[in-house]
Design a protein around this motif. Structure first.
Motif, PDB file in Angstrom:
ATOM      1  N   GLU A 261      13.245  37.855  22.722  1.00  0.00           N
ATOM      2  CA  GLU A 261      13.442  36.564  23.384  1.00  0.00           C
ATOM      3  C   GLU A 261      13.356  36.713  24.898  1.00  0.00           C
ATOM      4  N   THR A 262      14.030  37.712  25.452  1.00  0.00           N
ATOM      5  CA  THR A 262      13.982  37.902  26.898  1.00  0.00           C
ATOM      6  C   THR A 262      12.569  38.221  27.354  1.00  0.00           C
ATOM      7  N   PHE A 263      11.871  39.073  26.603  1.00  0.00           N
ATOM      8  CA  PHE A 263      10.486  39.379  26.959  1.00  0.00           C
ATOM      9  C   PHE A 263       9.642  38.108  26.989  1.00  0.00           C
ATOM     10  N   SER A 264       9.840  37.211  26.027  1.00  0.00           N
ATOM     11  CA  SER A 264       9.051  35.976  25.996  1.00  0.00           C
ATOM     12  C   SER A 264       9.265  35.136  27.251  1.00  0.00           C
ATOM     13  N   GLN A 265      10.459  35.232  27.832  1.00  0.00           N
ATOM     14  CA  GLN A 265      10.743  34.468  29.046  1.00  0.00           C
ATOM     15  C   GLN A 265      10.149  35.124  30.296  1.00  0.00           C
ATOM     16  N   LEU A 266       9.799  36.406  30.201  1.00  0.00           N
ATOM     17  CA  LEU A 266       9.130  37.084  31.310  1.00  0.00           C
ATOM     18  C   LEU A 266       7.637  36.767  31.364  1.00  0.00           C
ATOM     19  N   VAL A 267       7.109  36.257  30.267  1.00  0.00           N
ATOM     20  CA  VAL A 267       5.670  36.014  30.162  1.00  0.00           C
ATOM     21  C   VAL A 267       5.329  34.634  30.708  1.00  0.00           C
ATOM     22  N   LYS A 268       4.283  34.596  31.550  1.00  0.00           N
ATOM     23  CA  LYS A 268       3.836  33.333  32.126  1.00  0.00           C
ATOM     24  C   LYS A 268       2.316  33.224  31.994  1.00  0.00           C
TER      25      LYS A 268
ATOM     26  N   SER B  11      -7.837  28.554  36.327  1.00  0.00           N
ATOM     27  CA  SER B  11      -8.567  28.022  35.170  1.00  0.00           C
ATOM     28  C   SER B  11      -9.771  28.872  34.812  1.00  0.00           C
ATOM     29  N   HIS B  12     -10.285  29.675  35.770  1.00  0.00           N
ATOM     30  CA  HIS B  12     -11.438  30.523  35.495  1.00  0.00           C
ATOM     31  C   HIS B  12     -11.035  31.845  34.840  1.00  0.00           C
ATOM     32  N   ASN B  13      -9.724  32.132  34.894  1.00  0.00           N
ATOM     33  CA  ASN B  13      -9.249  33.396  34.321  1.00  0.00           C
ATOM     34  C   ASN B  13      -7.944  33.135  33.585  1.00  0.00           C
ATOM     35  N   ALA B  14      -8.023  32.195  32.636  1.00  0.00           N
ATOM     36  CA  ALA B  14      -6.816  31.773  31.916  1.00  0.00           C
ATOM     37  C   ALA B  14      -6.306  32.915  31.053  1.00  0.00           C
ATOM     38  N   GLY B  15      -5.064  33.299  31.267  1.00  0.00           N
ATOM     39  CA  GLY B  15      -4.480  34.391  30.497  1.00  0.00           C
ATOM     40  C   GLY B  15      -2.983  34.427  30.703  1.00  0.00           C
TER      41      GLY B  15
ATOM     42  N   TRP C 281       3.596  29.551  29.277  1.00  0.00           N
ATOM     43  CA  TRP C 281       4.567  28.899  30.147  1.00  0.00           C
ATOM     44  C   TRP C 281       4.225  29.021  31.625  1.00  0.00           C
ATOM     45  N   THR C 282       4.349  27.894  32.333  1.00  0.00           N
ATOM     46  CA  THR C 282       4.367  27.881  33.787  1.00  0.00           C
ATOM     47  C   THR C 282       5.639  27.157  34.195  1.00  0.00           C
ATOM     48  N   SER C 283       6.364  27.703  35.138  1.00  0.00           N
ATOM     49  CA  SER C 283       7.679  27.175  35.487  1.00  0.00           C
ATOM     50  C   SER C 283       7.597  25.752  35.998  1.00  0.00           C
ATOM     51  N   VAL C 284       8.551  24.930  35.572  1.00  0.00           N
ATOM     52  CA  VAL C 284       8.676  23.556  36.076  1.00  0.00           C
ATOM     53  C   VAL C 284       9.472  23.560  37.371  1.00  0.00           C
ATOM     54  N   GLN C 285      10.525  24.371  37.405  1.00  0.00           N
ATOM     55  CA  GLN C 285      11.336  24.498  38.614  1.00  0.00           C
ATOM     56  C   GLN C 285      10.525  25.187  39.714  1.00  0.00           C
TER      57      GLN C 285
ATOM     58  N   SER D 135      22.215  43.377  33.411  1.00  0.00           N
ATOM     59  CA  SER D 135      21.653  44.221  34.471  1.00  0.00           C
ATOM     60  C   SER D 135      20.142  44.040  34.478  1.00  0.00           C
ATOM     61  N   LEU D 136      19.613  43.730  35.671  1.00  0.00           N
ATOM     62  CA  LEU D 136      18.190  43.427  35.779  1.00  0.00           C
ATOM     63  C   LEU D 136      17.652  43.926  37.106  1.00  0.00           C
ATOM     64  N   SER D 137      16.554  44.652  37.056  1.00  0.00           N
ATOM     65  CA  SER D 137      15.836  44.974  38.285  1.00  0.00           C
ATOM     66  C   SER D 137      14.372  44.660  38.051  1.00  0.00           C
ATOM     67  N   TRP D 138      13.745  44.082  39.070  1.00  0.00           N
ATOM     68  CA  TRP D 138      12.326  43.777  38.958  1.00  0.00           C
ATOM     69  C   TRP D 138      11.664  43.809  40.321  1.00  0.00           C
ATOM     70  N   GLY D 139      10.365  43.869  40.315  1.00  0.00           N
ATOM     71  CA  GLY D 139       9.623  43.953  41.560  1.00  0.00           C
ATOM     72  C   GLY D 139       8.825  42.699  41.809  1.00  0.00           C
ATOM     73  N   ASP D 140       7.708  42.831  42.493  1.00  0.00           N
ATOM     74  CA  ASP D 140       6.891  41.660  42.799  1.00  0.00           C
ATOM     75  C   ASP D 140       5.469  41.833  42.257  1.00  0.00           C
ATOM     76  N   GLY D 141       5.359  42.609  41.184  1.00  0.00           N
ATOM     77  CA  GLY D 141       4.057  42.819  40.565  1.00  0.00           C
ATOM     78  C   GLY D 141       3.733  41.762  39.525  1.00  0.00           C
ATOM     79  N   LYS D 142       2.479  41.760  39.118  1.00  0.00           N
ATOM     80  CA  LYS D 142       1.975  40.795  38.143  1.00  0.00           C
ATOM     81  C   LYS D 142       1.070  41.567  37.190  1.00  0.00           C
ATOM     82  N   LEU D 143       1.598  41.864  35.995  1.00  0.00           N
ATOM     83  CA  LEU D 143       0.889  42.703  35.036  1.00  0.00           C
ATOM     84  C   LEU D 143       0.250  41.825  33.967  1.00  0.00           C
ATOM     85  N   ASN D 144      -1.049  41.757  33.969  1.00  0.00           N
ATOM     86  CA  ASN D 144      -1.760  40.932  33.000  1.00  0.00           C
ATOM     87  C   ASN D 144      -1.582  41.471  31.578  1.00  0.00           C
ATOM     88  N   ILE D 145      -1.590  40.551  30.629  1.00  0.00           N
ATOM     89  CA  ILE D 145      -1.463  40.910  29.224  1.00  0.00           C
ATOM     90  C   ILE D 145      -2.844  40.903  28.587  1.00  0.00           C
TER      91      ILE D 145
END
Length: 614
Positions: free
Chosen positions: A142-149, A154-158, A73-77, A33-43
């Protein structure tokens, strides 16, 4: 912002604008079961995990904190649809993930609770992973690690968590999700085995079935019967290829820290030519596995080399008991695999003492096998282990085997095994044998010498065309030829084939409860350190999702290979990034051009507004 709800069945979602959701974060295995939005939360750069002070969990936290910052990670697909659409930036920064465990003392056992939840609100400084046990919390990490990108700026690498707010509720469909690794035909180093365990933990697989010995070698260097390893292990360039007690303990400790159980197997009474270190306990040893007639019915073994434990020699059971006693003391798992497959009566009948005994006592080879297996099972039980056997003795020979014995089904019927009263591990060679179609490994095989396709008799061609037109292409008109090549389990099992295995096929709901799960098997006649990763990955990952997420979702809908393809494509590259030499499954072009490599005209091309994201 509009939140998209994604069930375990589909990973597509609709938004108000644009009409097609751009799903660019690919999870494997897909959560229940998964629900998500379209936000981008910086770490935040000071990000940390707050976890209970349990050694295994603290070690996992340290690993994953290091992993997410190293992986970046940045997605290849490439996502299908409007690829320029961006997640909207959150105003907050994620500074920590708080991990809570309800039962900190739960051991890594066959029935341990592996469920977890993840909750990362939008604009939150803290998210949560909640689990019943530390083993479930590891899956949450493990699942959390896959949510992280990683940000592409390049000016705000994070790093950031994609698609917030995120809520996941997840648990495995099956408690047993395994890989069988054969270290007897060819040898794998300890590091090879540890790397395999890494891959298992990434894919939420939890059982390494270690097929340690077979006819070809006995690589376990036991203390109670040292002559078995001394004479049965391979030597290469002057080095003995074997595993010491300290090697075994290192592997078990490493696996436990990653939520993986290690179940040993010393196959017997067949597949035991390598037990030659103890004189007199094997029969037909050193015989060529066929006789001069090449009649399969006169064989001594199903493959080189021949040799079976002598079932009437008291010394045999003395050695078997010593071996099982020592091995069960090394391995702390509740399960022990006793083998039991592919006995060949001719090998026993070749021994005059055994043959005379059979005639005098009016017993058959099957009777001898039943006696041997029940003595072996009694020793396993004495050591307080639950026994597993290959299913042959029950589904093929219908022997009287205790019902508490778990059967690993590879050629027979799961339904037959269940109806005989046994719990089952599914390993059908038609789906889960990863060594299939590697080509022939026997010498002097001339069947490959075909210069043109074999001629099909016209009557047979007409019969197939008239009665089975849908099969004609596969049975008759195949462009592939080149001899049978000695490969009994062809064709090659692609990841799609592995993914398609329904381990509860044609079982009632009640019968399905007896299926503990499944296990892909890598027999190593043509695999060693050079090919291990490519033979396992990503095909074992396909089994991992089927066993974790289930062949069907919570609504009963069968999982779709087309939906899984982009996630698998991206996951393969991620496995490579994590140090596994996973085999490619498509040209890179296919991932950069979504649906461009589909076998059939893509449905999403004609229905672009009906859910074309992933």
């Amino acid at each position: 912002m509009k939140v998209a709800v994604i069930s375990a069945a589909i990973a597509t979602a609709l938004f108000a604008v644009p009409s097609v959701a751009i799903i660019d974060t690919f999870l494997w295995p897909i959560p229940q079961s998964l629900s998500w939005g379209d936000g981008k939360l910086n770490i935040d750069n000071s990000f940390k995990f707050d976890a209970p002070n349990v050694p295994e969990l603290q070690a996992a936290v340290a690993r994953y904190k290091k992993l997410i910052w190293k992986e970046r990670w940045t997605s290849v697909q490439v996502p299908f649809g409007n690829a320029t659409t961006q997640n909207h930036a959150s105003h907050g920064k994620l500074k920590s993930i708080s991990i809570s465990i309800k039962d900190k003392k739960a051991d890594l056992s066959p029935d341990v609770d592996e469920s977890y939840t993840i909750d990362i609100p939008e604009n939150a400084s803290t998210g949560t992973i909640t689990a019943q046990t530390i083993w479930g919390a590891m899956h949450g990490l493990e699942t959390f690690s896959q949510l992280v990108k990683a940000t592409s700026d390049s000016h705000n690498a994070g790093l950031y968590v994609a698609k917030t707010p995120v809520k996941i509720k997840d648990a495995p469909k099956f408690p047993y999700r395994g890989i069988m690794l054969d270290t007897a035909r060819n040898f794998y180093s300890v590091d090879d085995i540890l790397r395999t365990i890494d891959g298992m933990s990434y894919n939420k697989m939890n059982v390494l079935h270690w097929h340690i010995t077979d006819s070809q070698s006995f690589p376990l260097l036991l203390e109670s019967v040292p002559e078995l390893g001394d004479k049965g292990a391979y030597t290469l360039h002057g080095k003995r290829l074997g595993y010491t007690k300290s090697d075994v303990k290192r592997i078990i400790k490493y696996a436990r820290a990653r939520g993986v159980r290690v179940v040993p197997e010393l196959d017997m009474p067949a597949h035991t030519a390598s037990w030659k270190g103890v004189e007199g306990i094997t029969t037909c040893t050193e015989q060529f596995y066929l006789d001069p007639t090449n009649d399969w019915g006169n064989r001594y073994a199903n493959e080189p080399t021949a040799g079976q434990l002598n079932p009437i020699n008291p010394k045999t059971y003395e050695i078997v008991n010593k071996v099982i006693d020592e091995v069960t003391s090394w391995f702390d798992d509740e399960y022990y695999h006793g083998g039991g497959d592919e006995p060949v009566n001719h090998c026993w009948q070749d021994d005059k003492g055994v043959s005379d005994y059979m005639q005098k006592n009016n017993v058959t080879g099957d009777d001898l096998l039943e006696t041997f297996l029940n003595k072996e099972l009694a020793t396993i039980k004495k050591n307080k282990k639950t026994a597993i056997l290959w299913e042959d003795a029950v589904t093929s020979l219908h022997l009287n085997i205790p019902k508490e014995t778990i059967l690993q089904v590879w050629t027979g019927s799961i339904k037959d095994a269940v109806q005989a009263g046994h719990k089952v591990i599914a390993s059908s060679y038609n789906f889960f044998y990863l060594d299939c179609r590697s080509g022939n490994w026997n010498g002097n095989d001339t069947t490959v010498d075909e210069q043109v396709p074999p001629t099909v008799p016209q009557k047979l061609q007409d019969y197939i065309n008239n009665n089975y037109p849908d099969w004609a292409g596969n049975l008759i008109a195949s462009p592939n030829f080149g001899g049978v090549a000695g490969d009994w389990c062809a064709p090659f099992k692609s990841w799609q084939r592995v993914y398609s295995y329904d381990v509860t096929y044609q079982l009632t709901k009640e019968e399905a409860k007896s299926v503990l799960g499944g296990e892909v098997a890598l027999w190593s006649e043509q695999s060693d350190s050079m090919t291990l990763d490519m033979k396992l990955w990503p095909r074992a990952a396909a089994a991992a999702e089927m066993l974790w997420s289930g062949r069907y979702d919570s609504t009963g809908k069968q999982r779709d290979i087309g939906e899984a393809m982009p996630r698998m494509f991206d996951w393969r590259y991620r496995l490579v990034e994590r140090g596994l030499r996973a085999e490619p499954i498509q040209p890179l072009w296919c991932g950069k051009n979504p649906h461009g490599c589909d076998l059939n005209y893509p449905w999403v091309f004609t229905h672009p507004n009906d859910g074309g994201g992933y």
